[in-house]
Design a protein around this motif. Structure first.
Motif, mmCIF file in Angstrom:
data_model
loop_
_atom_site.group_PDB
_atom_site.id
_atom_site.type_symbol
_atom_site.label_atom_id
_atom_site.label_comp_id
_atom_site.label_asym_id
_atom_site.label_seq_id
_atom_site.Cartn_x
_atom_site.Cartn_y
_atom_site.Cartn_z
ATOM 1 N N LYS A 45 3.568 4.348 4.935
ATOM 2 C CA LYS A 45 3.104 3.578 6.098
ATOM 3 C C LYS A 45 3.923 2.303 6.288
ATOM 4 O O LYS A 45 4.436 2.031 7.382
ATOM 5 N N THR A 46 4.037 1.502 5.208
ATOM 6 C CA THR A 46 4.777 0.246 5.322
ATOM 7 C C THR A 46 6.259 0.516 5.618
ATOM 8 O O THR A 46 6.873 -0.173 6.441
ATOM 9 N N THR A 47 6.790 1.540 4.981
ATOM 10 C CA THR A 47 8.198 1.892 5.216
ATOM 11 C C THR A 47 8.404 2.225 6.695
ATOM 12 O O THR A 47 9.395 1.790 7.305
ATOM 13 N N LEU A 168 0.963 -2.891 13.510
ATOM 14 C CA LEU A 168 0.182 -3.630 12.519
ATOM 15 C C LEU A 168 0.051 -2.811 11.248
ATOM 16 O O LEU A 168 -0.399 -1.663 11.291
ATOM 17 N N ASP A 169 0.477 -3.383 10.133
ATOM 18 C CA ASP A 169 0.415 -2.691 8.845
ATOM 19 C C ASP A 169 -0.786 -3.192 8.051
ATOM 20 O O ASP A 169 -0.767 -4.302 7.533
ATOM 21 N N GLU A 170 -1.820 -2.385 7.979
ATOM 22 C CA GLU A 170 -3.079 -2.720 7.264
ATOM 23 C C GLU A 170 -3.522 -4.157 7.532
ATOM 24 O O GLU A 170 -3.713 -4.936 6.597
ATOM 25 N N PRO A 171 -3.721 -4.514 8.806
ATOM 26 C CA PRO A 171 -4.010 -5.913 9.126
ATOM 27 C C PRO A 171 -5.390 -6.373 8.671
ATOM 28 O O PRO A 171 -5.660 -7.569 8.683
#
Ligand SMILES: Nc1ncnc2c1ncn2[C@@H]1O[C@H](COP(=O)(O)OP(=O)(O)OP(=O)(O)O)[C@@H](O)[C@H]1O
Ligand SMILES: [Mg+2]
Length: 287
Positions: A45-47, A168-171
């Motif tokens: 996900k972050t990648t 948005l990454d796990e906001p």
């Protein structure tokens, strides 16, 4: 609808890692969508978030192939500062991404970097704070804010750049349930009222399922499902393999399904659940 993001057969290996973090990934996002992307820890996900805003391949070392195209621009050939006008990024930890001491300064930061004249900057700050419902916090110190408020400042800072897409990454991972819901409601409003395209990368399916129009499931850097959340909830085996939990209302109705009492799609919200219960009771002659 216009395509805003096109990921084409994108593969990425961090450093010398023999295992790809993203493996032959394909994804299309159209203007106006609210896409949720989920998957277990390490799924990529972050990648993927970093590939969308150009940090990969510009700043993160590794080997890659394929293409990421954002608003018609190949990210590998476009400087991150240019991409920042299309893709606004918000990350997990509100502390780590805030750089200023007060709210106004924080929202102005990106605009100052773009050397925007001050008379253009002020209305943009006002607009961004209003959009996320924290206009009254404009002159407050960041130290005094709750996690949910800080995350809304981070969203406002991204919005001030007037991006076409918010990634948005796990906001909400550092937020309490109230902060989580506040942020999700802001995202809903931005999508519905301001027609902003939203890509939300999130492990907690329950928090986002009621809000998104489409759910993409990642596993080991690959897309393993891409459909409306309601359809994906029908695939219980896949959800369990990915370690994803049902939203609470859906979990309750899944129990009813197991007991042979319910056969329709699982509801995602309390309101939908209430409606389905009403229908069920009427059918059983309870009401
Ligand atoms: N800087 C890095 N160097 C080497 N490998 C990395 C790096 N960052 C991530 N990885 C690896 O890449 C893969 C994908 O990681 P990524 O952080 O994108 O997953 P994620 O879905 O965001 O996980 P999480 O839910 O824990 O945030 C994992 O195998 C991870 O170990
Ligand atoms: Mg992550």
């Amino acid at each position: 609808m216009e395509t805003l993001i096109e990921v084409q057969n994108f593969t990425f290996y961090y450093g010398e890692s023999p295992v790809p973090a993203l493996a032959d990934l394909n994804l299309t996002v159209r203007r106006g969508e609210f896409v949720g992307i989920t998957g277990p820890t390490g799924a990529g996900k972050t990648t993927l978030a970093l590939a969308l805003n150009g940090v990969i391949p510009h700043f993160q070392g590794g080997r890659w192939s394929g293409r990421v195209v954002v608003a018609g621009m190949d990210t590998a050939e476009t400087p991150c500062s240019r991409l920042a006008r299309i893709i606004g990024s918000v990350f997990q930890d509100p502390e780590a991404q805030l750089v200023a001491t007060d709210v106004e300064e924080e929202v102005a930061f990106g605009l100052e970097n773009q050397a925007l004249p001050r008379e253009e900057m002020l209305p943009r700050i006002e607009e961004a704070l209003t959009m996320v419902g924290i206009r009254d916090l404009r002159h407050r110190s960041l130290k005094e804010l709750s996690g949910g408020q800080k995350q809304r400042v981070a969203i406002a800072a991204a919005l001030a750049m007037r991006p076409a897409v918010l990634v948005l990454d796990e906001p909400t991972s550092e937020l309490d349930p109230q902060g989580t819901q506040d942020v999700m409601e802001v995202l809903r409003l931005l999508n519905r009222e301001h027609h902003l395209t939203i890509v939300l990368l999130e492990q907690k399916l329950a928090a986002m399922a009621p809000y998104i129009s489409r759910l993409v499931c990642l596993h080991e850097g690959r897309v393993v499902a891409d459909a409306p959340p309601r359809e994906i909830l029908r695939r219980e085996k896949l959800l369990r393999e990915l370690g994803l939990e049902d939203p609470p209302v859906a979990a309750f109705f899944r129990q009813l399904q197991r007991a042979g009492l319910y056969s329709r799609d699982l509801p995602l919200t309390v309101e939908e659940g209430r409606e389905e219960l009403g229908r069920l009771f009427a059918k059983e002659g309870i009401l």
